[in-house]
Scaffold this motif. Structure first.
Motif, short mmCIF file in Angstrom:
data_model
loop_
_atom_site.label_atom_id
_atom_site.label_comp_id
_atom_site.label_asym_id
_atom_site.label_seq_id
_atom_site.Cartn_x
_atom_site.Cartn_y
_atom_site.Cartn_z
N ARG A 104 0.81 -1.19 0.03
CA ARG A 104 0.14 -0.10 0.11
C ARG A 104 0.90 1.28 -0.17
O ARG A 104 0.54 2.32 -0.60
CB ARG A 104 -0.87 0.02 1.26
CG ARG A 104 -1.99 -0.84 1.14
CD ARG A 104 -3.38 -0.60 2.01
NE ARG A 104 -2.77 -0.60 3.34
CZ ARG A 104 -3.06 -1.64 4.10
NH1 ARG A 104 -3.37 -2.92 3.67
NH2 ARG A 104 -2.53 -1.62 5.40
N HIS A 105 2.13 1.13 0.69
CA HIS A 105 2.71 2.40 0.78
C HIS A 105 4.11 2.33 -0.08
O HIS A 105 5.03 3.17 0.02
CB HIS A 105 3.05 2.60 2.23
CG HIS A 105 1.96 2.63 3.27
ND1 HIS A 105 1.52 1.89 3.66
CD2 HIS A 105 1.49 4.16 3.39
CE1 HIS A 105 0.52 2.37 4.55
NE2 HIS A 105 0.42 3.56 4.10
N GLY A 106 3.98 1.55 -1.22
CA GLY A 106 4.75 1.57 -2.21
C GLY A 106 6.35 1.24 -1.68
O GLY A 106 7.27 1.68 -2.34
N LEU A 107 6.37 0.25 -0.65
CA LEU A 107 7.82 0.15 -0.03
C LEU A 107 8.06 -1.49 -0.16
O LEU A 107 9.10 -2.18 0.22
CB LEU A 107 7.66 0.09 1.52
CG LEU A 107 7.65 1.58 2.10
CD1 LEU A 107 7.21 1.56 3.59
CD2 LEU A 107 9.10 2.11 1.92
N ASP A 108 7.35 -1.97 -1.27
CA ASP A 108 7.49 -3.53 -1.68
C ASP A 108 8.76 -3.83 -2.33
O ASP A 108 9.05 -4.86 -2.52
CB ASP A 108 6.35 -3.96 -2.24
CG ASP A 108 5.59 -3.46 -3.46
OD1 ASP A 108 5.84 -1.92 -3.21
OD2 ASP A 108 5.33 -3.79 -4.49
N ARG A 109 9.32 -2.58 -3.24
CA ARG A 109 10.35 -2.90 -4.00
C ARG A 109 11.78 -2.31 -3.01
O ARG A 109 12.75 -2.33 -3.55
CB ARG A 109 10.22 -2.16 -5.08
CG ARG A 109 9.16 -2.27 -6.04
CD ARG A 109 9.54 -3.51 -6.74
NE ARG A 109 8.24 -4.11 -7.45
CZ ARG A 109 8.22 -4.16 -8.76
NH1 ARG A 109 9.41 -3.82 -9.58
NH2 ARG A 109 7.25 -4.79 -9.38
N HIS A 110 11.61 -1.84 -1.94
CA HIS A 110 12.78 -1.56 -0.84
C HIS A 110 13.50 -2.95 -0.68
O HIS A 110 13.11 -3.89 -0.33
CB HIS A 110 12.10 -1.08 0.57
CG HIS A 110 13.33 -0.49 1.24
ND1 HIS A 110 14.16 -1.22 1.74
CD2 HIS A 110 13.38 0.58 1.73
CE1 HIS A 110 14.92 -0.46 2.52
NE2 HIS A 110 14.57 0.90 2.35
N PRO A 111 14.79 -2.81 -1.19
CA PRO A 111 15.68 -4.07 -1.21
C PRO A 111 15.61 -4.79 -0.02
O PRO A 111 15.52 -6.04 0.04
CB PRO A 111 16.93 -3.47 -1.69
CG PRO A 111 17.02 -2.05 -1.53
CD PRO A 111 15.59 -1.84 -1.63
#
Length: 638
Positions: free
Chosen positions: A65-72
């Protein structure tokens, strides 16, 4: 929207319409709605602390939801957590979404597959990693070599050399483990010898390698030279002795371990219970049982089954049944151990009743179940029942009979005197009969005096080089019983020429927690003098009760007096004499014999149980005999 799709699709804006398809907000996610800007390290900590999939999914939803799913880092931690929670499908889906995964991502996904024994998939990821130009590190090799089969292991060894990681202690130890498990002792030893500092793990792997391949003494040398030992390494050594029939040494080592205050774990106790079962050391087995109860070791199905097995083999069926009834989630192995226990003691009715119970509860029998059932039928001489189960196994449960099932049937038919039927069964088998099977039929020929068929079979075995010491002994028994001493002499010569050794009769008895072993005519025991005095006394009682020695079973062409003497010093008679002088009047005497008990010893033991008023339990190679007040539980049918 299913989770797998959620993982692989861009995150949709949250509206009232699709909110319901997300997991219900947990305390953690409700908390997050107020803190839109939770720093990544706090989120990383939350992921690490998640102990179940229901805790992890809301966090993952929050990241999407907060666009952090691609954070390595967060993505890496999520992937690892899914793996450790056994959701490989999720962690693999995440991995495939990761752009340009680095060596840590690859190593984590390789490790996740290797620990679940999915070696092919782990290797596929490794190949993919190389084709994408990502260089492995030492951890990659440690991960992929974990429980890896030997063939791919060899290929990975050359890869480790190529990338210069072969001298890394962890990589080298993992390689050593691959060779050790694959049975390549030479390569394993070479790796071990060229290790500058030998870790506890590498020493344990080498000991395992030796123990597994029968060089128990080589393993012990390494073990004795170790400066520090953990419980794993004690377990390997104790198990090595147990697996190779050296249970007495296993138990001595276990006592040393306790003396050095090393705390045994579940694996130790399972191995020790197996050794107690082999030796019939019920007192030590009981001690292990109480250790489990008093030291908070989980009484699970494995421990329960090991106890059932130990008590059955030690002749305490009541205890075995009590433990069996306490096991909560009984699997088929637990049911089998109790069925085999009843069969071993000749309690055919109980074995069959348990089989019915088991099927009623929807537990599917296995090939082991039928070995138990068929041997129970054999001990009772129930031919029609035996055939019924033999057919049921194939027709109802699609279990193809193995050599052991045929063995039970040949034993059943042979002992019941259906020799031709047994001979036909062997001739029409789909698999090749082994010497044990033929030996069973030979024994039956001897039992029923069918020397013609016995000779035909024996000659056939000798000509096909299938004869073992048992075959030769039975053949000479058959000749001796027919008074054909030339035949006996010929067999003896053949045995000497072929270097065949007769397995010596050995009986053991446990007194005060120590197992004492006797061979026929043994004089090595510290109490030999008292034992032989007791033996003389036993024979005086026996003669007073009208006993005459069964000298016809002695296989030597010697005079009656010598035949009588050789019978008197059979190993189980020495063990009984020792039992009588070493235990309280009225106490049960339990003996374990490595061969089948002979008819003379059987008669003597029945009389001694009557004269002394003691119960004597003898476990021979075939079954248990409970001697009480002059009669035996086998009904003289063994």
């Amino acid at each position: 929207m299913p989770w797998a799709t959620l993982l692989t699709s861009p995150s949709p804006p949250i509206t009232t319409a699709n909110r319901s398809s997300l997991p219900p907000p947990s305390a953690a996610t409700r908390h997050h709605h107020h803190h839109h800007r939770l720093p990544p390290d706090r989120l990383a900590l939350l992921i690490d602390k998640s102990k179940s999939i229901t805790q992890l999914l809301p966090i993952h939803a929050f990241l999407i939801r907060h666009g952090l799913d691609r954070h390595p880092i967060l993505s890496f931690k999520l992937q690892r957590s899914y793996s450790s929670l056994r959701r490989l499908d999720y962690s693999t889906a995440l991995f495939h979404r990761t752009q340009n995964p680095d060596v840590f991502f690859y190593t984590a996904i390789i490790h996740a597959h290797a620990v679940n024994n999915l070696h092919q998939q782990a290797l596929d990821f490794y190949v993919r990693m190389l084709t994408h130009g990502v260089e492995p590190n030492a951890f990659t090799f440690s991960a992929i070599l974990r429980s890896c089969p030997i063939e791919p292991g060899k290929a990975l060894h050359s890869q480790a050399l190529k990338f210069g990681f072969d001298s890394d202690t962890y990589v080298r130890t993992a390689l050593l483990d691959v060779y050790a498990r694959g049975g390549d002792v030479v390569s394993a030893r070479h790796l071990f010898d060229t290790m500058p500092d030998k870790s506890l793990v590498s020493l344990t792997a080498m000991i395992t390698c030796y123990a597994k391949h029968g060089d128990v003494d080589g393993a012990r040398l390494l073990f004795d030279g170790m400066e520090e030992r953990d419980v794993v390494c004690w377990n390997v050594m104790i198990d090595g002795y147990t697996q190779h029939g050296r249970s007495n040494e296993a138990l001595v080592l276990f006592r040393q371990m306790l003396g050095l205050k090393v705390k045994p774990n579940e694996v130790t106790l399972l191995t020790v219970l197996s050794a107690c079962g082999q030796l019939g050391a019920v007192e030590l087995g009981r001690w292990v049982h109480s250790y489990v109860v008093n030291n908070g070791i989980r009484f699970d199905v494995h421990v329960g089954t090991a106890l059932v097995d130990m008590y059955s083999k030690c002749g305490s069926l009541e205890d075995a049944r009590l433990v069996f009834d306490m096991i909560e989630d009984k699997d088929v192995v637990a049911w089998n151990s109790m069925i085999v226990g009843y069969a071993m003691h000749g309690f055919t009715e109980d074995a069959l009743k348990l089989f019915t119970d088991m099927c009623r509860r929807g537990v599917h029998p296995t090939d082991i179940t039928f070995i138990g059932i068929l041997s129970a039928c054999a001990h009772a001489g129930s031919v029609s029942e035996g055939w019924k189960f033999f057919h049921l196994m194939k027709d109802e449960y699609q279990i193809e009979p193995k050599i052991e099932h045929y063995g039970c049937m040949v034993n059943l038919l042979g002992r019941a005197g259906h020799l031709d039927e047994a001979y036909e069964l062997i001739k029409n088998m789909k698999i090749d009969p082994d010497p044990v099977l033929w030996g069973t039929l030979l024994g039956a020929c001897r039992l029923h005096g069918n020397y013609g068929l016995g000779e035909v079979i024996a000659e056939q075995l000798v000509s096909q080089n299938l004869a073992n010491s048992g075959t030769y002994i039975l053949l000479s028994n058959i000749y001796a019983a027919a008074g054909n001493w030339d035949g006996v002499a010929r067999v003896r010569t053949m045995m000497k020429g072929g270097g065949v050794q007769k397995e010596p009769g050995c009986s053991s008895i446990e007194v005060n927690n120590k197992v004492h072993e006797f061979l026929a005519g043994d004089l090595r025991h510290p109490k030999s003098k008292q034992i032989y005095v007791m033996l003389e006394e036993m024979y005086q009682w026996l003669e007073a009760h009208g006993y005459t020695p069964q000298t016809d079973i002695v296989l030597h062409d010697i005079g009656e007096f010598e035949k009588k003497r050789s019978l008197e010093v059979h190993s189980e008679k020495l063990a009984i004499a020792f039992g009588l002088i070493s235990s309280q009047p009225g106490a049960t005497i339990k003996i374990v014999k490595n061969l089948r008990v002979c008819s003379d010893c059987h008669t003597v033991t029945k009389l001694i149980s009557k004269i002394t008023g003691r119960k004597i339990v003898v476990r021979d190679r075939n079954r248990f005999h409970h001697f009480v007040n002059g009669s035996c539980s086998c009904g003289d049918y063994w």
